[in-house]
Design a protein around this motif. Structure first.
Motif, PDB file in Angstrom:
ATOM      1  N   SER A  87     -11.692  16.661  53.553  1.00 25.73           N
ATOM      2  CA  SER A  87     -10.986  17.346  52.468  1.00 25.73           C
ATOM      3  C   SER A  87      -9.520  17.482  52.864  1.00 25.73           C
ATOM      4  N   PRO A  88      -8.667  17.921  51.940  1.00 23.83           N
ATOM      5  CA  PRO A  88      -7.257  18.150  52.313  1.00 23.83           C
ATOM      6  C   PRO A  88      -7.091  19.186  53.423  1.00 23.83           C
ATOM      7  N   LEU A  89      -8.132  19.984  53.674  1.00 24.05           N
ATOM      8  CA  LEU A  89      -8.059  21.020  54.708  1.00 24.05           C
ATOM      9  C   LEU A  89      -8.545  20.535  56.066  1.00 24.05           C
ATOM     10  N   THR A  90      -9.099  19.311  56.130  1.00 24.08           N
ATOM     11  CA  THR A  90      -9.654  18.812  57.392  1.00 24.08           C
ATOM     12  C   THR A  90      -8.546  18.565  58.403  1.00 24.08           C
ATOM     13  N   ARG A  91      -8.604  19.279  59.515  1.00 27.06           N
ATOM     14  CA  ARG A  91      -7.616  19.108  60.574  1.00 27.06           C
ATOM     15  C   ARG A  91      -8.109  18.123  61.631  1.00 27.06           C
TER      16      ARG A  91
ATOM     17  N   GLY B 192     -10.520  28.494  62.663  1.00 24.60           N
ATOM     18  CA  GLY B 192     -10.853  27.376  61.794  1.00 24.60           C
ATOM     19  C   GLY B 192     -12.205  27.543  61.124  1.00 24.60           C
ATOM     20  N   THR B 193     -12.477  26.654  60.182  1.00 26.54           N
ATOM     21  CA  THR B 193     -13.742  26.637  59.458  1.00 26.54           C
ATOM     22  C   THR B 193     -14.558  25.446  59.927  1.00 26.54           C
TER      23      THR B 193
ATOM     24  N   GLY C  27      -7.868  28.650  58.524  1.00 29.00           N
ATOM     25  CA  GLY C  27      -8.003  27.935  57.259  1.00 29.00           C
ATOM     26  C   GLY C  27      -8.245  26.456  57.416  1.00 29.00           C
ATOM     27  N   ASP C  28      -7.910  25.893  58.581  1.00 32.35           N
ATOM     28  CA  ASP C  28      -8.178  24.474  58.820  1.00 32.35           C
ATOM     29  C   ASP C  28      -9.677  24.240  58.949  1.00 32.35           C
ATOM     30  N   GLU C  29     -10.115  23.073  58.512  1.00 30.63           N
ATOM     31  CA  GLU C  29     -11.513  22.679  58.661  1.00 30.63           C
ATOM     32  C   GLU C  29     -11.652  21.674  59.799  1.00 30.63           C
TER      33      GLU C  29
END
Length: 386
Positions: free
Chosen positions: A162-166, A138-139, A116-118
């Motif tokens: 984004s809030p998902l960017t790792r 990851g994405t 789910g992490d980008e």
């Protein structure tokens, strides 16, 4: 008797096939072509380095070393980075010796990326980045470097956060475009990431191949980046021993702790005599200090020959690659042109489209000039027919 069968398996990497590097190298061998495709030297390393490894073997350094790497090599890495970039990484808790830079990058990705992490990649990019992210669940978020100049577009990078960017993976000097990030580029990235928790994987394997008086702008030089970065480099690239597959990662202690949790189970450790040999060899800084001039001379030799053809030279600011625009030579797509060039003129190159997820074709191909002068001259004689 019951017939045995192999169970069906859903691939973890369904989009991955035989790489263009394997294809072009095999084709070069088949046609007796000069292989300027794959990025490795065709000349030997310094005999003193081989002697140092041989001595280590004879001295009994042939069993498992510490998981993170032998202390003298980690200390040598730390001292070199402090001398070059003004920041000291603790060799005990912040430097890890790896089985090459490719292993270092996938280990960093597996250590921090969860399903789910980008992760942002800047295309064109080295071919291991995307599969590494996918293996971690990851994405991949692809952001193109500016076509034509291959400079980072910070507006597009900002829009991709984004809030998902790792994490974001950066690479300077850059493979395949041979561009080098400036101090202003690194400051812009530092400012952009400052309000976030985004990590940086900084691929700096060509750190000592920068030309025309430029300086390599390591993430280590910028406190806001150093605090969130895995800095990756390669002894193989620096010392002309790519087949040894030895590299290193420098990262803050909390990131290194997570990195080593993965490292100890996907590699455990790296071969002992080569670590001792490298540690001994690094006591003399001359080999890496002289590397920019060594490769700039090869670059200039190669560029002078290419200038006599209809290939349009793009800048080569760093690395050991030279990109050219083929628009005035052929109407073929990049990949087909590289096949034609290998079969017809006997010179192998790599299409830049191979470094894009969508195969973006901008009529540019990449040559590697990490070759003997006679190899480059042979290739130039053949390319003169273009």
């Amino acid at each position: 008797m019951q017939t045995a069968h192999t169970p069906l398996l859903a691939s973890k990497l369904p989009a991955v096939g035989t790489t263009i590097f394997t294809v072009m190298s095999a084709l070069a061998t088949e046609h007796g072509a000069v292989n300027l495709g794959q990025g490795f030297p065709d000349f030997d390393c310094d005999p003193r380095l081989v002697d140092a490894v041989s001595t280590a073997m004879r001295d009994g350094h042939n069993q498992y070393p510490p998981m993170a790497g032998i202390a003298p090599l980690r200390e040598a890495v730390s001292s070199k980075m402090e001398a070059l970039h003004g920041r000291r990484w603790d060799p005990l808790t912040e430097v890890t010796i790896t089985a090459g830079a490719t292993q270092a990058i996938i280990t960093a990705v597996l250590a921090v990326v969860r399903p789910g992490d980008e992760v942002i990649v800047l295309e064109p990019c080295y071919d291991s980045y995307v599969p590494n992210i996918e293996l971690a669940g990851g994405t991949v978020v692809r952001v193109p470097l500016t076509p034509g100049t291959f400079r980072p577009d910070f507006d597009r990078i900002a829009a991709a956060l984004s809030p998902l960017t790792r994490a974001i993976i950066i690479n300077t000097p850059h493979n395949p475009s041979a561009t080098v990030w400036s101090r202003e580029d690194m400051l812009a990235l530092q400012e952009l990431l400052a309000p976030t928790d985004v990590l940086v994987i900084s691929d700096e394997v060509y750190e000592h191949m920068v030309f025309d008086g430029r300086e390599h702008q390591s993430a280590a030089r910028f406190p806001g980046l150093a605090a969130r970065s895995f800095i990756v480099s390669s002894f193989g690239k620096t010392y002309h021993v790519t087949g040894w597959k030895v590299g290193f990662v420098a990262a803050p202690a909390p990131l290194t702790a997570e990195f080593r949790k993965v490292h100890q189970f996907n590699v455990f450790t790296v071969n002992t005599p080569m670590q001792h040999g490298l540690a001994h060899y690094m006591s003399d800084p001359a080999p890496y200090r002289e590397l920019p001039a060594f490769y700039q001379r090869k670059r200039d030799l190669f560029r002078a020959g290419l200038a006599a053809t209809r290939l349009r030279l793009l800048p080569s600011e760093g690395s050991y690659f030279q990109c050219v625009d083929i628009s005035q030579v052929s109407d073929l797509p990049e990949a087909e042109f590289c096949l034609w060039l290998t079969r017809t003129l006997g010179v192998a190159a790599i299409p830049l489209s191979a470094f894009y997820g969508d195969g973006f074709d901008q009529r540019v191909v990449r040559f590697c000039f990490a070759k003997k002068d006679e190899t480059l001259r042979t290739a130039l004689e053949r390319l003169a027919r273009l």
